[in-house]
Structures are given as structure tokens and as C-alpha cells.
Design an enzyme around this catalytic site. Structure first.
Site, PDB file in Angstrom:
ATOM      1  N   LYS A  48      59.928 -49.986  28.580  1.00  0.00           N
ATOM      2  CA  LYS A  48      58.844 -50.946  28.363  1.00  0.00           C
ATOM      3  C   LYS A  48      58.639 -51.822  29.599  1.00  0.00           C
ATOM      4  O   LYS A  48      57.506 -52.118  29.972  1.00  0.00           O
ATOM      5  CB  LYS A  48      59.140 -51.784  27.109  1.00  0.00           C
ATOM      6  CG  LYS A  48      59.063 -50.945  25.848  1.00  0.00           C
ATOM      7  CD  LYS A  48      59.527 -51.624  24.561  1.00  0.00           C
ATOM      8  CE  LYS A  48      59.520 -50.563  23.448  1.00  0.00           C
ATOM      9  NZ  LYS A  48      59.751 -51.073  22.096  1.00  0.00           N
ATOM     10  N   GLN A  69      63.283 -55.838  19.887  1.00  0.00           N
ATOM     11  CA  GLN A  69      63.628 -54.423  19.723  1.00  0.00           C
ATOM     12  C   GLN A  69      64.482 -54.225  18.472  1.00  0.00           C
ATOM     13  O   GLN A  69      65.468 -54.926  18.265  1.00  0.00           O
ATOM     14  CB  GLN A  69      64.370 -53.933  20.988  1.00  0.00           C
ATOM     15  CG  GLN A  69      64.595 -52.435  21.046  1.00  0.00           C
ATOM     16  CD  GLN A  69      63.312 -51.630  21.242  1.00  0.00           C
ATOM     17  OE1 GLN A  69      62.297 -52.124  21.729  1.00  0.00           O
ATOM     18  NE2 GLN A  69      63.351 -50.369  20.855  1.00  0.00           N
ATOM     19  N   ASP A 112      53.765 -55.473  18.230  1.00  0.00           N
ATOM     20  CA  ASP A 112      54.232 -54.313  17.459  1.00  0.00           C
ATOM     21  C   ASP A 112      53.340 -54.015  16.256  1.00  0.00           C
ATOM     22  O   ASP A 112      53.391 -52.912  15.705  1.00  0.00           O
ATOM     23  CB  ASP A 112      55.639 -54.592  16.905  1.00  0.00           C
ATOM     24  CG  ASP A 112      56.752 -54.107  17.825  1.00  0.00           C
ATOM     25  OD1 ASP A 112      56.571 -53.069  18.482  1.00  0.00           O
ATOM     26  OD2 ASP A 112      57.811 -54.763  17.847  1.00  0.00           O
TER      27      ASP A 112
HETATM   28  N1  L34 Z   1      60.342 -53.723  17.795  1.00  0.00           N
HETATM   29  N2  L34 Z   1      61.514 -51.745  17.854  1.00  0.00           N
HETATM   30  C1  L34 Z   1      60.365 -52.408  18.037  1.00  0.00           C
HETATM   31  N3  L34 Z   1      59.233 -51.791  18.468  1.00  0.00           N
HETATM   32  C2  L34 Z   1      59.234 -50.467  18.720  1.00  0.00           C
HETATM   33  O1  L34 Z   1      58.105 -49.843  19.086  1.00  0.00           O
HETATM   34  C3  L34 Z   1      60.429 -49.746  18.571  1.00  0.00           C
HETATM   35  N4  L34 Z   1      60.535 -48.408  18.878  1.00  0.00           N
HETATM   36  C4  L34 Z   1      61.394 -47.560  18.040  1.00  0.00           C
HETATM   37  C5  L34 Z   1      62.761 -48.234  17.956  1.00  0.00           C
HETATM   38  N5  L34 Z   1      62.681 -49.691  17.840  1.00  0.00           N
HETATM   39  C6  L34 Z   1      61.557 -50.408  18.100  1.00  0.00           C
HETATM   40  C7  L34 Z   1      60.528 -47.899  20.130  1.00  0.00           C
HETATM   41  O2  L34 Z   1      60.197 -48.547  21.110  1.00  0.00           O
HETATM   42  C8  L34 Z   1      61.428 -46.263  18.819  1.00  0.00           C
HETATM   43  N6  L34 Z   1      60.924 -46.608  20.136  1.00  0.00           N
HETATM   44  C9  L34 Z   1      60.904 -45.733  21.238  1.00  0.00           C
HETATM   45  C10 L34 Z   1      60.192 -46.034  22.381  1.00  0.00           C
HETATM   46  C11 L34 Z   1      60.181 -45.170  23.463  1.00  0.00           C
HETATM   47  C12 L34 Z   1      60.867 -44.006  23.419  1.00  0.00           C
HETATM   48  C13 L34 Z   1      61.586 -43.696  22.282  1.00  0.00           C
HETATM   49  C14 L34 Z   1      61.602 -44.553  21.200  1.00  0.00           C
HETATM   50  C15 L34 Z   1      60.851 -43.117  24.615  1.00  0.00           C
HETATM   51  O3  L34 Z   1      60.369 -43.482  25.647  1.00  0.00           O
HETATM   52  N7  L34 Z   1      61.415 -41.901  24.498  1.00  0.00           N
HETATM   53  C16 L34 Z   1      61.461 -40.975  25.596  1.00  0.00           C
HETATM   54  C17 L34 Z   1      62.890 -40.679  25.988  1.00  0.00           C
HETATM   55  C18 L34 Z   1      63.645 -41.900  26.341  1.00  0.00           C
HETATM   56  C19 L34 Z   1      65.099 -41.604  26.694  1.00  0.00           C
HETATM   57  O4  L34 Z   1      65.319 -40.747  27.525  1.00  0.00           O
HETATM   58  O5  L34 Z   1      65.984 -42.241  26.108  1.00  0.00           O
HETATM   59  C20 L34 Z   1      60.761 -39.706  25.171  1.00  0.00           C
HETATM   60  O6  L34 Z   1      60.314 -38.983  26.043  1.00  0.00           O
HETATM   61  O7  L34 Z   1      60.698 -39.450  23.954  1.00  0.00           O
END
Ligand code: L34
Length: 283
Positions: free
Chosen positions: A51, A95, A118
Site C-alpha cells: 500500500k 490493517q 476501506d
Molecule cells: N483494513 N485489512 C484492511 N483492508 C484491506 O483491504 C485488507 N486486505 C485483506 C487483509 N486485510 C485488510 C488487504 O489489503 C487482504 N488484502 C490484500 C492486499 C494486497 C494483497 C493481498 C491481500 C496483494 O498485494 N497480494 C499480492 C501478493 C503479495 C505478497 O506477495 O505477499 C498478489 O499478487 O496477490
């Protein structure tokens, strides 16, 4: 066809970067997003880092506030209250998940509705379900954008959502309904789940279990959206809720993990932050 959330989010962030670059002249400043990370969960830390990185790219000011897992609930709520009162802050995100001694509901309702990037605040959720203007939650919003980007017609289609969380399952079902899909919400206790999912033209999976959806659960030509971000118990690598290799040969369209819904979640967070900022400076 594989929908690259990575590619789509890169394009959209490029556009936002252009838009934000005009803000200093127009409004005297850029949007400011504050992300609060409680504790040291490595997955949460990695998403929070994503983020901050996206904010930097788009030109949004990002402050990440890190607090220990032992922070008393009242202290976290006081931090949120002070950010609510801070006129230089446009968006606040805590988060999730939070440690057990902290009530997520209390945290979410303490963030002012106007700074709730959010879209989790009860007033935002109510506005969504009452078809009023609101901040759309990032992951569901990102999923609809991916479907449209891929040219998937939603109207008239049968959508099945597996999962009923406040963050993904329920709001994504609502957004699909608003796009005139006919929506079934299934979950871990659904009887004969494969018979339900095989009826889906569009299958959205947000259950949080590695490779939960197998090829026999998907009909030929279905559109499959994988919201899972799990660690593969064997390899330790990131994997989705869908057995990608097996399902990809049946699906007409599928999203990968990583590189699918995750990047779109962060992209929509950027968009929501800009929206909150614009609502504030336009007042
Ligand atoms: N308050 N909590 C709040 N807001 C959110 O919108 C979230 N979420 C979920 C968990 N808790 C939260 C996220 O940000 C899930 N989540 C989230 C955001 C981004 C990614 C995964 C989950 C992401 O960028 N995933 C990448 C891989 C990242 C890595 O390598 O660890 C992907 O390509 O899927």
C-alpha cells in the site's frame, strides 16, 4: 484467458498518477493516507508495504503507523480519533486482522465515515446495501473492474460467491447483484457445494483454503475469480483458493494468485483515497 490484476492495476495507477500530479496546483496539496499496522504478522506487513509502495507511485502521501500487538484497544481508538480530527489526513486504514483483545467492530466504527477508505464503516455498508452513494470496499470493487476489463458480461448471468465475510463475500455478492447477475452465496456449510458451483457462469471464491476449488466444481467456460491468498502448506509459496492448473483448462477466464485480485485491492484503495480527498477539498 488469464486476467492480470497486476497489469490492469498498473494501468489504472498510471492514470491516477497523472490525475494526482494536478492536485498541488488545484488544491494546494496531495491526498494523505494513513495505514495502521498492529503487530508483526508477516502477511499483513507485506500488504501494508504494498500500500505504501502504490501510494508512492501514484503520488499519494502515505504514513504507515506501526504499533505493537500488545497495544491496548483504547490506545488504538485514541490514535484513530486523533487522525479523524487531523485535517491533513484524508484516509485512514487499520490493517486487519487485529489481535484478539481488540474489537475489530469497535475499530471500524471509530474511523470517521468520511475517512473510511476501506468502505467498512457501518454507515458505508448501510449506504451500499441501500443503493446510496458510498465508498465501495476495495476487493469487491477491484473484482468488478477486472470482470469489465476482461469483457465479461455480468447482466443475466448466474454468479456463485463462496464466502460470506463482511470484507469480500457479502459486498461482492451485492455488487454482482447490482450488475444484474443472479447471485447465490455459498459457504463452508453449503450442502453438495460442487452441484451449486457447477451452475455458476461466474464463480468468486473467497474462502481462504488452498486449492479448495477443484476442476470438478467448475463448469466448462465459467469465469473464475480467485480471492484467496494462502501459503501452500507443502511449498510455502503463495497460492489461491482455486487449483489453478486444473481449473484453468475448463474456465474461459480466470484470475491468478499472485498477480490477480490482490494488486486490484491496492489499486482500488488508491482510488478510494483520491475520492475521499476530492470530497473533502470540494466541500
Ligand atoms: N483494513 N485489512 C484492511 N483492508 C484491506 O483491504 C485488507 N486486505 C485483506 C487483509 N486485510 C485488510 C488487504 O489489503 C487482504 N488484502 C490484500 C492486499 C494486497 C494483497 C493481498 C491481500 C496483494 O498485494 N497480494 C499480492 C501478493 C503479495 C505478497 O506477495 O505477499 C498478489 O499478487 O496477490
Amino acid at each position: 484467458m488469464i486476467i492480470s490484476g497486476k497489469e490492469l492495476s498498473a494501468r489504472l495507477k498510471e492514470d491516477m498518477r497523472g490525475e494526482v500530479s494536478t492536485f498541488p496546483e488545484k488544491y494546494g496539496r496531495v491526498p494523505h493516507l494513513v495505514v495502521i499496522l498492529v503487530g508483526d504478522d508477516s502477511a499483513s506487513a507485506s500488504y501494508v508495504k504494498g500500500k505504501a509502495k502504490a501510494s508512492e507511485f501514484v503520488g499519494i502521501r502515505n504514513t504507515t503507523v506501526h504499533r505493537p500487538a500488545t497495544i491496548p484497544e483504547e490506545e488504538l481508538l485514541d490514535l484513530i480519533r486523533s487522525l479523524n480530527a487531523d485535517d491533513t489526513v484524508d484516509g485512514i486504514l487499520v490493517q486487519l486482522p487485529l489481535p484478539d483483545h481488540i474489537s475489530e467492530a469497535r475499530v471500524i466504527e471509530t474511523i470517521s465515515k468520511e475517512k473510511d477508505v476501506d468502505g467498512f464503516h457501518p454507515l458505508n455498508v448501510a449506504a451500499l446495501w441501500q443503493k446510496q452513494p458510498c465508498t465501495l470496499p476495495c476487493t469487491p470493487k477491484g473484482i468488478i473492474k477486472m470482470l469489465k476489463f476482461a469483457g465479461v458480461e455480468i447482466k443475466g448471468k448466474r454468479a456463485v460467491v463462496i464466502g460470506r465475510s463482511n470484507i469480500v463475500g457479502l459486498p461482492v455478492a451485492k455488487l454482482l447483484l447490482d450488475e444484474n447477475a443472479t447471485v447465490t452465496i455459498a459457504h463452508s456449510r453449503t450442502g453438495n457445494l460442487p452441484s451449486v458451483t457447477r451452475e455458476a457462469d461466474i464463480l468468486v471464491v473467497a474462502i481462504g483454503k488452498p486449492r479448495f476449488v477443484t476442476a470438478d466444481m467448475v463448469s466448462d467456460g465459467a469465469v473464475v475469480i480467485d480471492v484467496g491468498v494462502n501459503r501452500d502448506p507443502e511449498t510455502g509459496k503463495l497460492c489461491g483458493d482455486v487449483d489453478f492448473d486444473a481449473v484453468a483448462s475448463k474456465a474461459s477466464v480466470i484470475t491468478p494468485v499472485p498477480g490477480g485480485v490482490g494488486p486490484m485491492t491496492i489499486c482500488c484503495l488508491m482510488e478510494n483515497t483520491i475520492e475521499c480527498f476530492l470530497r473533502k477539498v470540494a466541500r
